[in-house]
Enzyme design. Structure first.
Site, PDB file in Angstrom:
ATOM      1  N   ARG A  50      88.570  42.938 -36.489  1.00 27.85           N
ATOM      2  CA  ARG A  50      88.483  43.446 -35.125  1.00 27.85           C
ATOM      3  C   ARG A  50      88.245  42.305 -34.145  1.00 27.85           C
ATOM      4  NH1 ARG A  50      84.082  48.030 -35.240  1.00 27.85           N
ATOM      5  NH2 ARG A  50      84.301  47.784 -32.979  1.00 27.85           N
ATOM      6  N   CYS A  60      78.479  43.416 -30.007  1.00 28.55           N
ATOM      7  CA  CYS A  60      79.230  44.095 -31.072  1.00 28.55           C
ATOM      8  C   CYS A  60      80.209  45.054 -30.409  1.00 28.55           C
ATOM      9  CB  CYS A  60      78.288  44.814 -32.044  1.00 28.55           C
ATOM     10  SG  CYS A  60      77.299  46.127 -31.287  1.00 28.55           S
TER      11      CYS A  60
END
Length: 282
Positions: free
Chosen positions: A179, A238
């Site tokens: 990601r 995050c």
């Protein structure tokens, strides 16, 4: 310093009925995990535990996921749960170690003085053969919680931009490597793939082993591989401010507390056209 705020299942079992102690189930799961935190709580939880849902105790004026609420809202909500000044709070989650650090960080940010995390979470509790209670949380007497906000613990978009532009702090992203690199899609619709230019990647899975935070040497090795210098200031980030708290916990363990946590994280940065995004096409 190599200290972190963990208590063992055996310790918690021995102190479960202690006056002033409250056990908090802070379970939260991404949609991709296919789990229902509320349903799992009703199916079984630590006796006397209450549910703290980060999607319910949040800033309802923001369209970003589970952003911190105002101090007044937080105080009112936790007071209604029966959490008040001077209480000892022990947080756990159903994954072992995933969302409990976010709840730990939230309580500490709002000034709670005694917050711990159950080592190994609910899986470790069950594996130890300790009692489990079914059904909804038991009602608790309302308490008064006085918020004392540590504003320095929370980074906003401007703080992160400044850190990236000036190098005043390292932005360390806990998302999985695919990601971060932009090779895998984000779980939230409308969020671009990739990372902030200049950010570092320490996937939280590299520092969590069997539902527990890894030892200090493993944490230091993961930081070293990523090029992170733990002696310099750090802002953790995050996808939406949850696993970033695992990184914050890890920096605590090695005696280098992170400067702050980026509450909006990639859910904010990745949706703004004025925020640059890099990908790794290798």
């Amino acid at each position: 310093m190599t200290d972190t705020p963990f208590v063992t299942p055996a310790w918690l079992a021995a102190h479960l009925d202690a006056p002033g102690l409250v056990v908090v189930d802070g379970s939260y799961y991404l949609s991709t995990m296919g789990r229902d935190a509320e349903a799992e709580f009703r199916e079984g939880h630590i006796p006397g535990a209450i549910r703290f849902d980060i999607d319910a105790v949040r800033d309802e004026g923001s369209d970003l996921p589970h952003m911190l609420p105002t101090p007044e809202v937080f105080a009112a909500r936790v007071g209604e749960m029966g959490i008040g000044d001077g209480m000892q709070i022990v947080v756990y989650d159903g994954a072992g170690l995933f969302s409990a650090p976010r709840v730990w960080w939230t309580f500490e940010t709002f000034g709670a003085s005694d917050v711990s995390i159950l080592e190994g979470g609910f899986p470790a509790w069950k594996a130890a053969g300790l009692p489990v209670e079914e059904g909804p949380a038991r009602p608790r007497a309302k308490r008064s919680f006085t918020p004392r906000v540590d504003h320095s613990a929370v980074a906003d978009l401007a703080d992160v931009r400044r850190a990236l532009e000036t190098g005043s702090a390292q932005v360390v992203d806990a998302r999985p490597a695919d990601r971060f690199a932009g090779r895998a899609p984000e779980p939230r619709p409308g969020v671009r793939s990739g990372h902030m230019p200049g950010a570092y990647n320490v996937p939280f899975a590299e520092i969590v082993q069997d539902g527990r935070l890894a030892d200090a040497d493993t944490i230091r090795a993961a930081l070293d591989r990523a090029g992170v210098d733990p002696s310099r200031p750090v802002i953790t980030s995050c996808g939406s401010g949850v696993s970033a708290a695992i990184l914050s916990l890890a920096f605590e363990k090695i005696g280098r507390p992170a400067r702050s946590l980026y509450d909006g994280s990639w859910a904010e940065w990745g949706t703004r056209d004025d925020c640059p995004v890099e990908t790794d096409d290798r």
